[in-house]
Motif scaffolding. Sequence first.
Motif, short mmCIF file in Angstrom:
data_model
loop_
_atom_site.label_atom_id
_atom_site.label_comp_id
_atom_site.label_asym_id
_atom_site.label_seq_id
_atom_site.Cartn_x
_atom_site.Cartn_y
_atom_site.Cartn_z
N ALA A 10 7.05 23.48 1.96
CA ALA A 10 6.36 24.26 0.85
C ALA A 10 5.30 25.22 1.78
CB ALA A 10 5.67 23.47 -0.30
N ARG A 11 5.17 26.47 1.24
CA ARG A 11 4.43 27.34 2.05
C ARG A 11 4.33 28.56 1.12
NH1 ARG A 11 8.42 28.46 6.98
NH2 ARG A 11 8.52 26.28 6.58
N GLY A 12 3.25 29.57 1.64
CA GLY A 12 2.88 30.62 1.08
C GLY A 12 2.83 31.80 2.01
N ASN A 13 2.76 33.09 1.76
CA ASN A 13 2.47 34.36 2.61
C ASN A 13 3.57 34.26 3.62
OD1 ASN A 13 0.25 34.98 1.18
ND2 ASN A 13 -1.00 33.69 2.20
N HIS A 14 4.76 33.94 3.37
CA HIS A 14 5.82 33.81 4.45
C HIS A 14 6.41 35.09 4.17
CE1 HIS A 14 6.87 32.04 0.57
NE2 HIS A 14 8.32 32.50 0.95
N SER A 15 7.72 35.28 4.82
CA SER A 15 8.44 36.64 4.45
C SER A 15 9.91 36.00 4.34
CB SER A 15 8.44 37.55 5.75
OG SER A 15 9.19 36.95 6.74
N ALA A 16 10.67 36.96 3.73
CA ALA A 16 12.08 36.64 3.39
C ALA A 16 13.05 37.89 3.35
CB ALA A 16 12.31 35.69 2.13
N CYS A 17 14.16 37.65 3.66
CA CYS A 17 14.96 38.78 3.33
C CYS A 17 16.49 38.26 3.40
CB CYS A 17 14.94 40.08 4.44
SG CYS A 17 15.51 39.41 6.13
N ALA A 18 17.30 39.06 2.97
CA ALA A 18 18.97 38.78 2.66
C ALA A 18 19.71 39.45 3.65
CB ALA A 18 19.25 39.29 1.16
N VAL A 19 20.70 38.75 3.94
CA VAL A 19 21.65 39.27 4.94
C VAL A 19 23.05 38.68 4.39
CG1 VAL A 19 22.83 39.22 7.18
CG2 VAL A 19 20.39 39.31 7.09
N GLY A 20 23.58 39.58 3.78
CA GLY A 20 24.96 39.05 2.88
C GLY A 20 24.60 38.17 2.02
N THR A 21 25.21 37.12 1.88
CA THR A 21 24.88 35.87 0.63
C THR A 21 23.63 34.99 1.14
OG1 THR A 21 26.51 34.88 1.10
CG2 THR A 21 26.82 36.62 -0.38
N ALA A 22 23.07 35.25 2.51
CA ALA A 22 22.15 34.34 2.77
C ALA A 22 20.65 34.88 2.59
CB ALA A 22 22.55 33.98 4.45
N MET A 23 19.65 34.06 2.53
CA MET A 23 18.23 34.49 2.18
C MET A 23 17.66 33.71 3.41
SD MET A 23 15.64 33.89 -0.50
CE MET A 23 15.48 32.08 -0.48
N TYR A 24 16.98 34.51 4.30
CA TYR A 24 16.28 33.97 5.65
C TYR A 24 14.85 33.99 5.29
CZ TYR A 24 20.54 34.34 8.09
OH TYR A 24 22.13 34.18 8.50
N VAL A 25 14.13 32.75 5.42
CA VAL A 25 12.73 32.53 5.12
C VAL A 25 12.17 32.26 6.66
CG1 VAL A 25 10.96 30.90 4.09
CG2 VAL A 25 13.29 31.76 2.84
N TYR A 26 11.03 32.96 6.84
CA TYR A 26 10.20 32.77 7.96
C TYR A 26 9.01 32.79 7.93
CZ TYR A 26 8.00 33.91 12.46
OH TYR A 26 7.43 33.76 13.41
N GLY A 27 8.32 31.93 8.93
CA GLY A 27 6.75 31.76 8.94
C GLY A 27 5.87 31.38 7.71
#
Length: 382
Positions: free
Chosen positions: A132-149
Motif C-alpha cells: 500500500a502506498r500513495g504519491n506513486h505513478s502508474a501508466c498503461a501498456v496494452g492491457t497491463a498497468m504499471y505502478v512505480y515508486g
Amino acid sequence: MLSWTAHLKGGAPVNIYHVAVAVGPDVYSFGGFRNNGKLVTTTTTMQNEVHVFNTVSLRWKQLPGNQRPPAAPSIHEGYTAVLIAGAAATVYVWGGCSSVAGEWRCYGALYAFDVDGRRWSRPGASGSAPEARGNHSACAVGTAMYVYGGTTRWAGQTNSMHALDTAAMVWSSISGADAGTPPPASSLHSSSAVGTTVFVFGGLGDQGERYGHVRAFDTKSRRWLKTPTTPAAGTIRPEGRFGHSAFTHGGELYVFGGSDWDRHFADLWRFSPAASSWRKVRPKGDDVGGPSQSQSRGRWMCCCPVGDDRVVLFNKDDLHVLDFRPSLKTLCKLAVVRHGLKQSGLPHNVRWEMAAMTTTQQRTKKSGRPATLGITGGNRRR
C-alpha cells in the motif's frame, strides 16, 4: 503550430490531488480537494463524485452516483487512475494515502470504474501486489498497468515496480538483478508510456532531492534500461521537480509545470527517446490561453491527451487546452481575441465559440440541468 487554444476559469470540480483520464472527447476527473479544502472523494456519509469535462461543449458535469465504500473508493489522496481500453473502457484506480486522526495511512485497494455503465467495482487480483502506498505513478501498456515508486507507511519512499495484467487480473513484482537498476526511490514523479517503454521523470527524494532525470523501463524485457542521469556538456534539461504533469505525443515525452518547493514552473519540455535529448518548447498563444496567465502556474495539474492532437490540463479554477495542430479557424479566433477585434460581424456560433475559449463557466448539476452558463458553444474543429 503548437498553441494554447483555450483558458477556462470556473466550473472545475476540484482544487488539487485529483486524477483524470480521457475517454473519447470526455475527461473523467476522480476525487481531489475542493477549493474550500474539503475532499471530493467519498466518506461514509458522502457519495462518490465523478466529474466529466466535454472537450466539444467545454462544459463540466457531475455524474449521478449512488455507491459508497467499500464498493467505491474511500476518502484519500495520492492515488492513480489508468484507462484500459478494451471491449469496455475501464478506469483502474489504485493506492492513495490520507491522514486520519493524526495517523498516516496508505491504501492498496484496487477499484474499477466502468465508463459505459458508470459504476464502481472491486475486482479481485492474485499474485504479488504492491505494498500500500500513495504519491506513486502508474501508466498503461496494452492491457497491463504499471505502478512505480511512491510512499509507503512503514518503509517510506520506494522504487519498486509492479505490473497488473488486467486480462488475467494477476499482479507481478519486477525486481532483482534481471530487472536492472531502478531509479532512486521517489514520490510525486510521473510515468508515461511511449510504445512499450515506460519513462519515469522527476520526483521528490526521501531526503528532499528534486530529481530532473528521465529513466526508461522496457516492458518487453521487464528491465530498466541504462540511461544517463546527468546531462552531457552543452545540453539542457528541465530543472529537478515534482508534482508536474507528463504526457506523450508523436513518440516523444512532454513534461509540464511542477515545483521544486522554491519555485512553481509553467514551462513545457520535450524529450526525444531516439536522441536522448531535451528541448524547451514554447507554444503560441500563451497570452490568451497559456498557464502563465493563471494562478495555478503549472502546480498539481491533471494532464489528459484527448484524441490525436489536443491535451487538456486543469487544476483549481483553471483549465487549458494545448493543440498540436490547431485548425485555421481556431487560429483566426485566437487572433481576434488576442487583438481585441470587433466580433459583431461574425456569425453567432463563431462568437459563441470564441467566448467559450475564455469565458468563466459553471459545471452542470447532477440533475442534468445546466447551471448558469454564459456560453453553450464549443471550440469544434473544422
